[in-house]
Design an enzyme around this catalytic site. Structure first.
Site, PDB file in Angstrom:
ATOM      1  N   SER A  71     -10.327  14.759  16.423  1.00 13.21           N
ATOM      2  CA  SER A  71     -11.672  14.755  15.831  1.00 13.21           C
ATOM      3  C   SER A  71     -12.632  15.538  16.720  1.00 13.21           C
ATOM      4  O   SER A  71     -12.504  15.534  17.953  1.00 13.21           O
ATOM      5  CB  SER A  71     -12.183  13.325  15.680  1.00 13.21           C
ATOM      6  N   LYS A 127       0.845  -1.212   0.000  1.00 12.69           N
ATOM      7  CA  LYS A 127       0.000   0.000   0.000  1.00 12.69           C
ATOM      8  C   LYS A 127       0.876   1.255   0.000  1.00 12.69           C
ATOM      9  O   LYS A 127       0.546   2.252  -0.633  1.00 12.69           O
ATOM     10  CB  LYS A 127      -0.902   0.020   1.234  1.00 12.69           C
ATOM     11  N   ASP A 174       3.448  -0.437  12.110  1.00  7.77           N
ATOM     12  CA  ASP A 174       2.152  -1.019  12.473  1.00  7.77           C
ATOM     13  C   ASP A 174       1.802  -0.546  13.874  1.00  7.77           C
ATOM     14  O   ASP A 174       2.405  -0.971  14.860  1.00  7.77           O
ATOM     15  CB  ASP A 174       2.212  -2.555  12.411  1.00  7.77           C
ATOM     16  N   TYR A 222     -15.040   5.164  19.535  1.00  9.33           N
ATOM     17  CA  TYR A 222     -14.137   5.980  18.715  1.00  9.33           C
ATOM     18  C   TYR A 222     -13.971   7.363  19.370  1.00  9.33           C
ATOM     19  O   TYR A 222     -12.850   7.862  19.513  1.00  9.33           O
ATOM     20  CB  TYR A 222     -14.726   6.108  17.303  1.00  9.33           C
ATOM     21  N   LYS A 260     -10.497   9.189  20.879  1.00  8.07           N
ATOM     22  CA  LYS A 260     -10.017  10.492  20.392  1.00  8.07           C
ATOM     23  C   LYS A 260      -9.927  11.492  21.554  1.00  8.07           C
ATOM     24  O   LYS A 260      -9.001  12.298  21.616  1.00  8.07           O
ATOM     25  CB  LYS A 260     -10.947  11.020  19.287  1.00  8.07           C
TER      26      LYS A 260
HETATM   27  N1  LIG Z   1     -12.641  10.714   7.821  1.00  6.26           N
HETATM   28  C1  LIG Z   1     -13.190  11.421   8.796  1.00  6.26           C
HETATM   29  O1  LIG Z   1     -14.379  11.793   8.730  1.00  6.26           O
HETATM   30  C2  LIG Z   1     -12.383  11.817   9.986  1.00  6.26           C
HETATM   31  C3  LIG Z   1     -12.929  12.743  10.882  1.00  6.26           C
HETATM   32  C4  LIG Z   1     -12.180  13.106  11.997  1.00  6.26           C
HETATM   33  C5  LIG Z   1     -10.930  12.555  12.204  1.00  6.26           C
HETATM   34  N2  LIG Z   1     -10.445  11.634  11.314  1.00  6.26           N
HETATM   35  C6  LIG Z   1      -9.134  11.060  11.583  1.00  6.26           C
HETATM   36  O2  LIG Z   1      -8.317  11.264  10.459  1.00  6.26           O
HETATM   37  C7  LIG Z   1      -7.249  10.309  10.457  1.00  6.26           C
HETATM   38  C8  LIG Z   1      -7.082   9.746   9.068  1.00  6.26           C
HETATM   39  O3  LIG Z   1      -8.241   9.000   8.736  1.00  6.26           O
HETATM   40  P1  LIG Z   1      -8.886   9.007   7.278  1.00  6.26           P
HETATM   41  O4  LIG Z   1     -10.207   9.614   7.416  1.00  6.26           O
HETATM   42  O5  LIG Z   1      -7.939   9.534   6.293  1.00  6.26           O
HETATM   43  O6  LIG Z   1      -9.172   7.440   7.081  1.00  6.26           O
HETATM   44  P2  LIG Z   1      -8.313   6.328   6.322  1.00  6.26           P
HETATM   45  O7  LIG Z   1      -8.243   6.639   4.890  1.00  6.26           O
HETATM   46  O8  LIG Z   1      -8.901   5.038   6.764  1.00  6.26           O
HETATM   47  O9  LIG Z   1      -6.874   6.532   6.929  1.00  6.26           O
HETATM   48  C9  LIG Z   1      -6.460   5.930   8.127  1.00  6.26           C
HETATM   49  C10 LIG Z   1      -5.008   5.590   7.971  1.00  6.26           C
HETATM   50  O10 LIG Z   1      -4.550   5.031   9.206  1.00  6.26           O
HETATM   51  C11 LIG Z   1      -3.841   3.851   8.885  1.00  6.26           C
HETATM   52  N3  LIG Z   1      -3.841   2.878   9.965  1.00  6.26           N
HETATM   53  C12 LIG Z   1      -4.884   2.273  10.552  1.00  6.26           C
HETATM   54  N4  LIG Z   1      -4.462   1.353  11.425  1.00  6.26           N
HETATM   55  C13 LIG Z   1      -3.117   1.371  11.385  1.00  6.26           C
HETATM   56  C14 LIG Z   1      -2.102   0.638  12.037  1.00  6.26           C
HETATM   57  N5  LIG Z   1      -2.389  -0.345  12.889  1.00  6.26           N
HETATM   58  N6  LIG Z   1      -0.812   0.929  11.759  1.00  6.26           N
HETATM   59  C15 LIG Z   1      -0.497   1.884  10.859  1.00  6.26           C
HETATM   60  N7  LIG Z   1      -1.406   2.597  10.181  1.00  6.26           N
HETATM   61  C16 LIG Z   1      -2.706   2.344  10.443  1.00  6.26           C
HETATM   62  C17 LIG Z   1      -4.584   3.273   7.693  1.00  6.26           C
HETATM   63  O11 LIG Z   1      -3.796   2.280   7.050  1.00  6.26           O
HETATM   64  P3  LIG Z   1      -4.492   1.022   6.310  1.00  6.26           P
HETATM   65  O12 LIG Z   1      -4.921   1.529   4.974  1.00  6.26           O
HETATM   66  O13 LIG Z   1      -3.404   0.017   6.243  1.00  6.26           O
HETATM   67  O14 LIG Z   1      -5.655   0.605   7.150  1.00  6.26           O
HETATM   68  C18 LIG Z   1      -4.792   4.520   6.884  1.00  6.26           C
HETATM   69  O15 LIG Z   1      -3.635   4.850   6.149  1.00  6.26           O
HETATM   70  C19 LIG Z   1      -7.621   9.282  11.525  1.00  6.26           C
HETATM   71  O16 LIG Z   1      -6.889   9.542  12.689  1.00  6.26           O
HETATM   72  C20 LIG Z   1      -9.092   9.557  11.771  1.00  6.26           C
HETATM   73  O17 LIG Z   1      -9.487   9.172  13.064  1.00  6.26           O
HETATM   74  C21 LIG Z   1     -11.130  11.266  10.204  1.00  6.26           C
END
Ligand SMILES: NC(=O)c1ccc[n+]([C@@H]2O[C@H](COP(=O)([O-])OP(=O)(O)OC[C@H]3O[C@@H](n4cnc5c(N)ncnc54)[C@H](OP(=O)(O)O)[C@@H]3O)[C@@H](O)[C@H]2O)c1
Length: 324
Positions: free
Chosen positions: A170, A63, A88, A203, A207
């Site tokens: 968040s 990835k 990880d 969740y 946070k």
């Molecule tokens: N999207 C929203 O509405 C939103 C709102 C508020 C805050 N956030 C925060 O924004 C951040 C990014 O999320 P996103 O929305 O961009 O979602 P996303 O596309 O699912 O991104 C999450 C990232 O975290 C990685 N991750 C998860 N578990 C992991 C692990 N064990 N080790 C290393 N990497 C890991 C994922 O890798 P994999 O692809 O390998 O799983 C992915 O690259 C997160 O902290 C989330 O809580 C998101």
């Protein structure tokens, strides 16, 4: 912060563009969760801003390599060195190995700790046995913050410019009754399957606990050297809710910002904003109040408990001397 206010901001407030004169020339940047969503777009923007090195911290090399290829394909001719480093966050060992590798960097200007998970059911880390969202969203993020601070501090001293540690938080940290604060040990209660509760609250609590920890961390860090801040990207249409139901996914599609907008908010906090945001929380690219609980007398007591419990838990998993 009401839900109606949240919906209004989602619909009508768009993140500002990054000023065109902002550059990351000669800077090295680490972004966790950089293979998708907000992290991927933030990494792409760092390359556009001509960073010297962008380290994509990801748990899967395939990835990570795909993200690197994608980023470089949209930045033809870029001289940025895009590196894929394995991390990880479900494993303390992996976080420790990553921290060790990062400590050898000649300099580190920005660390964006952005990786996160939204778990719809109880799962545990295969190595620590800790509930996965507590492990990823809080404990491993806390550990990585502590491990990266020395190189961030050293870079600030060497260059005379403050470096940055930005954590993706968040708005949902405000949306939990935080029942676990009544337990004798907050983290133990969060790691008890019987009290998993509903997934939205889980969740939100992870946070909130992490935001409180980072607030305490910032109070212990010289903001003239390392600016520590938190950013709320709002709802963003990413794969975060990939295991969820159609309702939550449809909400993301309809109301969510684009990943590019989410990435821009992360870049705004980590690159554009500076000293004035140390220890603070940004939403829509502005310093914004954290939840009323966090600023209350009770919240301050809980802050000390969360700090002590987190350090206590990390000490059980981290070899002697590595947290000091
Ligand atoms: N999207 C929203 O509405 C939103 C709102 C508020 C805050 N956030 C925060 O924004 C951040 C990014 O999320 P996103 O929305 O961009 O979602 P996303 O596309 O699912 O991104 C999450 C990232 O975290 C990685 N991750 C998860 N578990 C992991 C692990 N064990 N080790 C290393 N990497 C890991 C994922 O890798 P994999 O692809 O390998 O799983 C992915 O690259 C997160 O902290 C989330 O809580 C998101």
């Amino acid at each position: 912060m009401t839900f109606a206010g949240f919906l209004f901001r989602q619909a009508f407030v768009h993140p500002p563009q990054i000023p065109s004169d902002v550059t990351l020339k000669d800077r090295t940047v680490i972004i966790t969760g950089a293979n998708s969503g907000i992290g991927l777009e933030a990494a792409r923007q760092c390359v556009q801003m001509k960073a010297k090195t962008v380290i994509l911290a990801v748990r899967s090399s395939s990835k990570g390599e795909a993200a690197k290829k994608d980023i470089l394909s949209t930045n033809p001719g870029s001289s940025t060195d895009v590196e894929v480093w394995l991390l990880d966050m479900e494993s303390f060992e992996s976080v420790l190995a990553f921290g060790e590798r990062a400590s050898k960097l000649p300099s580190l200007y920005i660390a964006m700790l952005n990786a996160g998970v939204f778990k719809f059911e109880w799962t545990t880390s295969p190595t620590s046995g800790i509930e996965s969202s507590l492990q990823v969203n809080h404990l491993s993020t806390a550990l990585l913050s502590l491990l990266l601070l020395p190189v961030l501090r050293k870079t600030a001293t060497d260059t005379g410019h403050p470096t940055r540690l930005t954590i993706t938080s968040s708005e949902v940290h405000m949306w939990t009754p935080f029942k676990e604060q009544k337990a004798e040990k907050i983290l133990d209660r969060l790691n008890d399957k019987e009290f998993f509760g509903d997934y939205m609250d889980r969740y939100s609590v992870t946070k909130l606990v992490n935001l409180i920890f980072v607030k305490e961390l910032a109070s212990r860090v010289d903001g003239e050297k390392v600016v520590v801040n938190l950013i709320n990207p709002g709802s963003v249409d990413t794969g975060l809710h990939r295991d969820g139901n159609k309702l939550i996914q449809t909400f993301d599609r309809v109301m969510g910002r684009t990943p590019d907008e989410g990435g821009r908010l992360l870049i705004d906090a980590a690159v554009v904003k500076g000293r004035g945001t140390h220890g603070l929380y940004l939403s829509e690219a502005k310093v914004t109040n954290m939840s009323a609980f966090v600023g209350s007398k009770e919240g301050e007591k809980v802050q000390k408990r969360i700090w002590d419990e987190t350090i206590g838990c990390l000490r059980k998993h981290v070899p002697e001397g590595q947290l000091d």
